[in-house]
Design an enzyme around this catalytic site. Structure first.
Site, PDB file in Angstrom:
ATOM      1  N   ASP A 498       0.829  -1.210   0.000  1.00 26.08           N
ATOM      2  CA  ASP A 498       0.000   0.000   0.000  1.00 26.08           C
ATOM      3  C   ASP A 498       0.863   1.260   0.000  1.00 26.08           C
ATOM      4  OD1 ASP A 498      -2.303   1.523   0.054  1.00 26.08           O
ATOM      5  OD2 ASP A 498      -3.161   0.530   1.801  1.00 26.08           O
ATOM      6  N   ASP A 560     -10.698   2.507  -3.304  1.00 25.67           N
ATOM      7  CA  ASP A 560     -11.222   2.267  -1.955  1.00 25.67           C
ATOM      8  C   ASP A 560     -12.744   2.356  -1.938  1.00 25.67           C
ATOM      9  OD1 ASP A 560      -8.765   1.816  -0.898  1.00 25.67           O
ATOM     10  OD2 ASP A 560      -8.580   3.748   0.144  1.00 25.67           O
TER      11      ASP A 560
END
Ligand SMILES: *[C@@H]1O[C@H](CO)[C@@H](O)[C@H](O)[C@H]1NC(C)=O
Ligand SMILES: *[C@@H]1O[C@H](CO)[C@@H](O)[C@H](O)[C@H]1NC(C)=O
Ligand SMILES: *[C@@H]1O[C@H](CO)[C@@H](O)[C@H](O)[C@H]1NC(C)=O
Ligand SMILES: *[C@@H]1O[C@H](CO)[C@@H](O)[C@H](O)[C@H]1NC(C)=O
Ligand SMILES: *[C@@H]1O[C@H](CO)[C@@H](O)[C@H](O)[C@H]1NC(C)=O
Ligand SMILES: *[C@@H]1O[C@H](CO)[C@@H](O)[C@H](O)[C@H]1NC(C)=O
Ligand SMILES: *[C@@H]1O[C@H](CO)[C@@H](O)[C@H](O)[C@H]1NC(C)=O
Ligand SMILES: *[C@@H]1O[C@H](CO)[C@@H](O)[C@H](O)[C@H]1NC(C)=O
Ligand SMILES: *[C@@H]1O[C@H](CO)[C@@H](O)[C@H](O)[C@H]1NC(C)=O
Length: 743
Positions: A498, A560
């Protein structure tokens, strides 16, 4: 007058005819070049007067080179103002945006590159330290053009590679300083051509966090139109991709040229229409983040741009990019493999877990048919336990309170779980964010200078974290050794890498490109050492969904925002440049955490099934029994169609931006099998849905069309020309997945 001039300028082009390099030909005079396959041509020549490279054509196949009509005497500028240039430099009267801009030791910024020679080779050399397309001698041929600037002793080598099977040209360049003083490269656009005066429209993908890859179509008009990232990464704001099309081009008809930069850092795209109507097309590094010092004897390599040409509209353009990127960009051997359905702990448990609750979640995942369990954020930090996002980033040791015996016994417990109704064991996956640091961490206490900062300026926090300066060799070594230690500590089959903020303060503009080169070094090292791991990129969703990282990792988290409806827009947009095999897509709980919207489970699952990597991002213990009963069947269906989603050709049939009934399908090249995804966004009494006309089938064949419980037979011609008349229930957020098999 005009006609005779054009005729005089016509010169024949002949093939070299030797080896596999015969996709590239050189004109009889030795100074005109053509990279051609049966469907495309890219052509330019050397101006005999100035030794400048003149662009002639990029598009559909053309047997001869026709140099453009130029009337340089009739204007205010000079020779270079009215030239269609291949590698525009600065000074000498070219007033448009340049591809290369160099500041010399004397302070002047004029360059005068002239042609000195060429080479043709089969295959394609790798780019030093940068991701790039690759291929064997049978796949690709490369033309190298040598330029020299006598005034500054700087050479430029331009690389042109043709992938004939994909209608693709890849370009990059390298600049070498042969002088004895340092110079600065201020601007470097990997791709630069001047198109003739034709009506063009530009299509690009813009967005933001949780709203990636929105489609933007605009007319190319006088002046500059473009976009850039200045975030240090490719970013959510703009993707390093655009298409140039004719105003009449549609999804399936008309010319479309796609441009895609293989790079993860700040970039700039620039399309400039000039007085002549000509259009300069530039794609490369963002000059705000360059000022690259080039010492005596040093070479600077630009990243690569790939351009594909299609006459079959935007779908044709996307299919070329998808095939090229799966076969000749991604180097992971997982690219063509079916991906395990996963359950990710984040939206279910967040930071609030321990070994017991994680193993229970893994068991619940296995009971539903998932075969990969991913422990997201929160597993690390000894002195600064990662119980929330204020601390621990940088300290990649398991948190003692959560995992008292370290990762191995925990991971072995997960690995011992059997996936429901199979003999398969659960794979374990882990989340990391190695390019970041919290000020509350041992790493920051020991090395406060390892983060990106600018003198005494505030080190601005975002999500309570700072960015490590991955351009520093000691930071690269630290990331490689700590992540290597984690990978050695337990059997880990998947890593989610990430990256949750942009770069604010930098010590210098060049630190941006240094960072990206350092990051590629780190990721190259770890992925080379661990090809058995399934690597997934992520950057607060699609903040680094770019071809640079897809060279190393076969997939990337798309957004997301997991709301099924929003995801339709995001996934269709992302598919303009990227193969669906590279998209990570999950089913999360409702109401959706980002949008508050409630959509049916079947709809969310159908949307996620369009992607290569499918998962659940929820806590099964919070679901209703009837949802738990449905999920195994949804995963089973997803797994059955995953091979064609990964390997097939993708056709956007109807975009969600354009219709209440968006649809897309995958076909195998031989059309023996296909899968159709169709959606109804809102229930509507009128108008009725238009017939859904399919693509990529065999007209003469009969197909069995099935939704799993019901089937019928239609011929390819009927499915493609009359179209399916789907019957939708009176409900919002409806979906159908139909499989088609040739009889
Ligand atoms: C550059 O210098 C070389 C060697 O002096 C000479 O042969 C060549 O003509 C020069 N080129 C230009 C464009 O001035
Ligand atoms: C080239 O065009 C022909 C005719 O349209 C088509 O059949 C063929 O698939 C194309 N080749 C490529 C590599 O696109
Ligand atoms: C782990 O967490 C669960 C649920 O929060 C709790 O019931 C249990 O006591 C915890 N176990 C340990 C060993 O801390
Ligand atoms: C396992 O098989 C049982 C019986 O056929 C079925 O009810 C259940 O849904 C299956 N579970 C999975 C995850 O496939
Ligand atoms: C974050 O977690 C740490 C360690 O458990 C705790 O001391 C701190 O109060 C927490 N901060 C917030 C904002 O929750
Ligand atoms: C800089 O950071 C310090 C400490 O976090 C803060 O007190 C100060 O207000 C900041 N200054 C500016 C100009 O943002
Ligand atoms: C990765 O980096 C380490 C440490 O620098 C080095 O020992 C190792 O050989 C590298 N491995 C690969 C595959 O590049
Ligand atoms: C991918 O590479 C790993 C490690 O070398 C190997 O175990 C695996 O079999 C390879 N998979 C394929 C499909 O080649
Ligand atoms: C398949 O279609 C039939 C007929 O329209 C319908 O009754 C059935 O519910 C559908 N099944 C699925 C799984 O969508």
């Amino acid at each position: 007058m005009l006609a005779s001039k054009v005729l005089l300028c016509l010169f024949p082009v002949w093939g070299l005819g030797q080896s596999t390099a015969n996709w590239i030909s050189v004109g009889e005079d030795g100074t005109s070049f053509s990279l051609s396959s049966s469907n495309i041509s890219y052509q330019f020549h050397v101006d005999p007067l100035t030794l400048d490279l003149i662009h002639d054509h990029w598009g559909a196949y053309s047997a001869e080179t026709v140099p453009p009509f130029i009337n340089s005497e009739s204007g205010w500028g000079g020779d270079y103002t009215y030239r269609l240039r291949e590698f525009p430099d600065v000074g000498r009267g070219d007033f448009r945006v340049p591809a290369i801009h160099i500041e010399h030791a004397s302070g002047d910024t004029v360059s005068a590159f002239s042609y000195t020679g060429y080479e043709i080779n089969s295959g394609k050399p790798p780019l030093p330290g940068l991701p790039a397309t690759y291929g064997s001698e049978a796949d690709v041929s490369t033309l190298t053009i040598h330029l020299y600037d006598n005034y500054s002793d700087i050479s430029a080598d331009l690389y042109y590679s043709i992938f004939p099977r994909y209608n693709a040209i890849a370009r990059s360049f390298q600049i070498t300083n042969h002088g004895d003083k340092e110079v600065k490269i201020l601007r470097a656009s990997s791709w630069s051509i001047d198109m003739p005066n034709e009506e063009l429209e530009m299509i690009d993908l813009y967005g933001d966090w949780a709203a990636e890859a929105r489609i933007n179509r605009r007319k190319v008009t006088h002046g500059e139109q473009g976009f850039r990232s200045t975030a240090g990464y490719s970013s959510h704001f703009h993707n390093p991709f655009f298409a140039l099309v004719s105003p009449t081009t549609t999804e399936s008809l008309g010319p479309a040229t796609g441009y895609s930069l293989i790079y993860t850092g700040s970039f700039a795209a620039n399309v400039e229409k000039w007085s002549t109507g000509w259009v300069r097309v530039l794609l490369g590094l963002n000059p705000m983040h360059l000022s690259w010092p080039l010492g005596s004897g040093e070479t600077f390599a630009s990243p690569e741009v790939v351009s594909v040409y299609s006459e079959k509209g935007l779908s044709g353009m996307s299919q070329s990019l998808h095939s090229l990127y799966r076969n000749h960009l991604s180097r992971s051997n997982k690219t063509f493999e079916t991906r395990p359905p996963l359950l990710n702990s984040w939206e279910g448990l967040g930071f609030d877990f321990n070994e017991t609750s994680m193993v229970k979640l893994a068991q619940d995942a296995a009971d539903l048919g998932c075969s990969l369990f991913v422990n997201d954020d929160g597993w690390f930090g000894t002195d600064f336990p990662r119980d929330n996002d204020t601390l621990g980033l940088g300290d990649w040791t398991p948190q003692p309170a959560k995992f008292p015996d370290g990762l191995r016994p925990y991971v072995e417990q997960v690995n011992s779980i059997t996936v429901a109704n199979s003999s398969e064991k659960m794979i374990f996956g882990l989340w990391v964010e190695p390019e970041m640091v919290n000020p509350k961490s041992d790493l920051y206490l020991n090395h406060p200078d390892w983060c990106m900062h600018a003198g005494s300026h505030n080190r601005t926090l975002k999500r309570n974290q700072l960015v490590l300066n991955v351009g520093l060799p000691e930071v690269q070594e630290y990331i490689i050794s700590t992540i290597e230690k984690v990978l050695d500590s337990a059997p880990i089959g998947y890593i989610k890498w990430d990256n949750n903020r942009g770069i604010h303060e930098m010590p210098s503009p060049a630190a941006s490109h240094e960072y990206i080169l350092g990051m590629y070094h780190v990721i190259d090292n770890l992925t080379t050492a661990h090809p058995e791991i399934l690597w997934e990129g992520c950057a607060s969703g699609g903040g680094r969904f770019d071809p640079g990282l897809l060279h190393y990792w076969p997939q990337s988290w798309t957004s997301d925002d997991t709301d099924g409806l929003e995801r339709l827009y995001i996934q269709f947009g992302t598919s303009f440049a990227y193969p669906l095999s590279a998209l990570g897509c999950h089913v999360s709980a409702v109401p959706n955490g980002q949008t508050g919207r409630t959509t049916p489970l079947v709809f969310r699952s159908a949307v996620a099934s369009m992607c290569g990597s499918y998962g659940l991002e929820l806590d099964p213990s919070e679901l209703e029994q009837e949802e738990l009963d449905v999920i195994p069947g949804l995963i089973d269906l997803q797994q059955r169609i995953n091979p064609i989603v990964i390997n097939g050709d993708f056709h956007r049939l109807v975009l969600p931006d354009e219709s209440n009934w968006p649809a897309a399908m995958f076909t195998y090249p031989d059309a023996h099998e296909a899968v159709l995804f169709a959606f109804q966004i809102r229930s509507a009494l009128k108008p009725l849905p238009p017939p859904l006309k399919l693509k990529g089938l065999d007209s003469d064949a009969k197909y069995t069309v099935s939704n799993g419980t019901w089937e019928t037979t239609w011929s390819g011609s009927t499915l493609m020309n009359t179209g399916l008349s789907l019957v939708w229930p009176a409900a919002d957020y409806e979906s159908m997945i139909l499989t088609l098999k040739k009889q």
